[in-house]
Scaffold this motif. Structure first.
Motif, short mmCIF file in Angstrom:
data_model
loop_
_atom_site.label_atom_id
_atom_site.label_comp_id
_atom_site.label_asym_id
_atom_site.label_seq_id
_atom_site.Cartn_x
_atom_site.Cartn_y
_atom_site.Cartn_z
N VAL A 125 0.85 -1.19 0.00
CA VAL A 125 0.00 0.00 0.00
C VAL A 125 0.89 1.23 0.00
CG1 VAL A 125 -0.21 -0.04 2.52
CG2 VAL A 125 -1.90 1.18 1.17
N ALA A 126 0.53 2.24 -0.81
CA ALA A 126 1.38 3.42 -0.95
C ALA A 126 0.52 4.65 -1.21
CB ALA A 126 2.39 3.23 -2.09
N GLY A 127 1.16 5.81 -1.01
CA GLY A 127 0.47 7.07 -1.29
C GLY A 127 1.46 8.18 -1.54
N GLY A 128 1.16 9.03 -2.51
CA GLY A 128 2.05 10.14 -2.82
C GLY A 128 2.06 10.43 -4.30
N LEU A 129 3.21 10.80 -4.81
CA LEU A 129 3.38 11.16 -6.22
C LEU A 129 4.57 10.36 -6.76
CD1 LEU A 129 2.37 12.91 -8.53
CD2 LEU A 129 3.75 14.79 -7.65
N TYR A 130 4.28 9.43 -7.66
CA TYR A 130 5.30 8.48 -8.09
C TYR A 130 6.01 8.90 -9.39
CZ TYR A 130 7.50 3.92 -8.79
OH TYR A 130 8.41 2.91 -8.95
N MET A 131 5.30 9.55 -10.29
CA MET A 131 5.89 9.93 -11.58
C MET A 131 5.66 11.40 -11.90
SD MET A 131 4.90 6.59 -13.91
CE MET A 131 5.76 7.25 -15.35
N PRO A 132 6.18 12.32 -11.07
CA PRO A 132 5.96 13.74 -11.33
C PRO A 132 6.69 14.20 -12.60
CG PRO A 132 7.55 13.45 -9.56
CD PRO A 132 7.01 12.09 -9.86
N SER A 133 6.08 15.14 -13.29
CA SER A 133 6.72 15.75 -14.45
C SER A 133 7.78 16.74 -13.99
CB SER A 133 5.68 16.47 -15.30
OG SER A 133 5.17 17.58 -14.58
N SER A 134 8.56 17.24 -14.93
CA SER A 134 9.58 18.25 -14.61
C SER A 134 8.93 19.49 -14.01
CB SER A 134 10.37 18.62 -15.86
OG SER A 134 11.08 17.50 -16.34
N GLY A 166 9.51 7.34 7.18
CA GLY A 166 9.99 8.49 6.45
C GLY A 166 9.58 8.50 4.99
N LEU A 167 9.89 9.61 4.34
CA LEU A 167 9.55 9.80 2.93
C LEU A 167 10.41 8.90 2.06
CD1 LEU A 167 7.78 11.64 1.04
CD2 LEU A 167 9.82 13.08 0.84
N GLU A 168 9.80 8.28 1.06
CA GLU A 168 10.51 7.42 0.12
C GLU A 168 10.58 8.07 -1.26
OE1 GLU A 168 9.34 3.18 0.23
OE2 GLU A 168 7.92 3.81 1.77
N GLY A 169 11.34 7.44 -2.14
CA GLY A 169 11.40 7.89 -3.52
C GLY A 169 12.81 8.05 -4.04
N GLU A 170 12.97 7.86 -5.33
CA GLU A 170 14.26 8.02 -5.98
C GLU A 170 14.74 9.46 -5.87
OE1 GLU A 170 16.24 7.33 -10.42
OE2 GLU A 170 14.18 6.67 -9.99
N PHE A 195 6.68 9.70 -1.90
CA PHE A 195 5.63 8.77 -1.48
C PHE A 195 6.04 8.05 -0.20
CE2 PHE A 195 8.39 6.19 -4.17
CZ PHE A 195 8.47 4.97 -3.49
N VAL A 196 5.07 7.42 0.41
CA VAL A 196 5.29 6.54 1.55
C VAL A 196 4.60 5.22 1.26
CG1 VAL A 196 5.62 8.32 3.31
CG2 VAL A 196 3.30 7.54 2.75
N SER A 197 5.02 4.15 1.94
CA SER A 197 4.42 2.85 1.68
C SER A 197 4.55 1.95 2.90
CB SER A 197 5.09 2.18 0.48
OG SER A 197 6.42 1.80 0.79
N ASN A 198 3.78 0.89 2.88
CA ASN A 198 3.87 -0.17 3.87
C ASN A 198 3.60 -1.50 3.19
OD1 ASN A 198 4.72 0.44 6.49
ND2 ASN A 198 2.76 1.35 7.05
N THR A 199 4.13 -2.56 3.74
CA THR A 199 3.83 -3.90 3.24
C THR A 199 3.33 -4.77 4.39
OG1 THR A 199 6.13 -4.63 3.59
CG2 THR A 199 5.55 -3.79 1.40
N PHE A 200 2.51 -5.74 4.04
CA PHE A 200 1.94 -6.66 5.02
C PHE A 200 1.99 -8.08 4.46
CE2 PHE A 200 -0.23 -2.57 5.30
CZ PHE A 200 0.00 -2.23 6.63
N GLU A 201 1.91 -9.04 5.34
CA GLU A 201 1.82 -10.42 4.91
C GLU A 201 0.51 -10.64 4.17
OE1 GLU A 201 2.31 -12.97 8.25
OE2 GLU A 201 4.40 -12.38 8.60
N GLU A 202 0.52 -11.57 3.24
CA GLU A 202 -0.67 -11.79 2.41
C GLU A 202 -1.88 -12.20 3.25
OE1 GLU A 202 -0.32 -16.32 0.78
OE2 GLU A 202 1.06 -14.90 -0.15
#
Length: 235
Positions: A125-134, A166-170, A195-202
């Motif tokens: 699960v994630a939220g934010g802006l993954y592919m912003p333009s210039s 914390g904040l993630e992203g390239e 963006f930020v994200s979390n992972t959980f077991e299936e």
């Protein structure tokens, strides 16, 4: 039973273990000859339950995320991969996903948004802006420079960092043009993604309260989405 346009959606009861087994098999057999005879199984085990999740998210999130549109037919993503510009010609994604753009820009992939997918072994699960333009990046950096405290109040809040780490992203390997490498906000200004994200077991997806758990994640992400949206006038 609920309806969305012409699609009838059952109440969400949890994804079955067979759903993840299907994705594992698809990962091993990612070809049309394998998938097409099993398309109805995919619909039953994965697509329809995900649509039911979206229906419940609409109710769970309406009080804190009125800017997000929840529509099962629009939010649940197609399983077919766009292979036109990819060396990997595998025809299918090996996850079931749904994306939720901010505001009225449901077809704008550059919009800030929320995202959920199930893949073999985990829920993401994630939220934010993954592919912003210039242009978007420029506006975001201008907003950080103009009012760093408003940005820091979100991304360095104790609960935010405890929950997401914390904040993630390239990031840029160098520094943005015209900005000193000694600037106190330089690490954030180097971001190319926000963006930020979390992972959980299936197993969490197999429980009836799965939409409630995802809604809690989305609630924690909304301040970042609102800041990203406010930082520019593209939407």
């Amino acid at each position: 039973m609920k309806s969305s346009s012409e699609v009838e959606i059952q109440d969400f009861q949890g994804f079955k273990p067979e759903a993840f087994r299907f994705l594992r098999s698809l990962k091993r057999n990612n070809k049309r000859e394998w998938f097409q005879p099993r398309k109805e199984t995919y619909e039953e085990l994965l697509r329809h339950p995900m649509m039911a999740v979206v229906f419940e998210l609409a109710e769970e999130c309406k009080s804190f995320a009125p800017e997000i549109g929840f529509n099962p037919k629009r939010n649940v993503l197609r399983i077919y991969r766009d292979t036109r510009f990819s060396k990997d010609k595998s025809p299918y994604k090996t996850n079931i996903a749904a994306s939720f753009p901010f505001g009225t820009y449901a077809k704008n992939m550059d919009s800030p948004g929320l995202y959920l997918h199930l893949e073999p072994g985990q829920v993401f699960v994630a939220g934010g802006l993954y592919m912003p333009s210039s242009l978007q990046l420029r506006k975001i950096r201008e907003s950080i420079l103009k009012n760093p405290d408003a940005f820091l109040d979100i991304v360095e809040a104790r609960e935010f960092n405890k929950h997401f780490g914390g904040l993630e992203g390239e990031k840029l390997k160098t520094t943005p043009r015209g900005i000193s490498p000694e600037h106190p906000m330089i690490e954030y200004l180097r971001h190319k993604q926000f963006f930020v994200s979390n992972t959980f077991e299936e197993s969490v997806a197999m429980k009836k309260d799965f939409p409630k758990k995802i809604a809690k994640e989305f609630k924690q992400m909304m301040p970042l989405l609102r800041w990203l949206n406010k930082s520019q006038s593209l939407w």
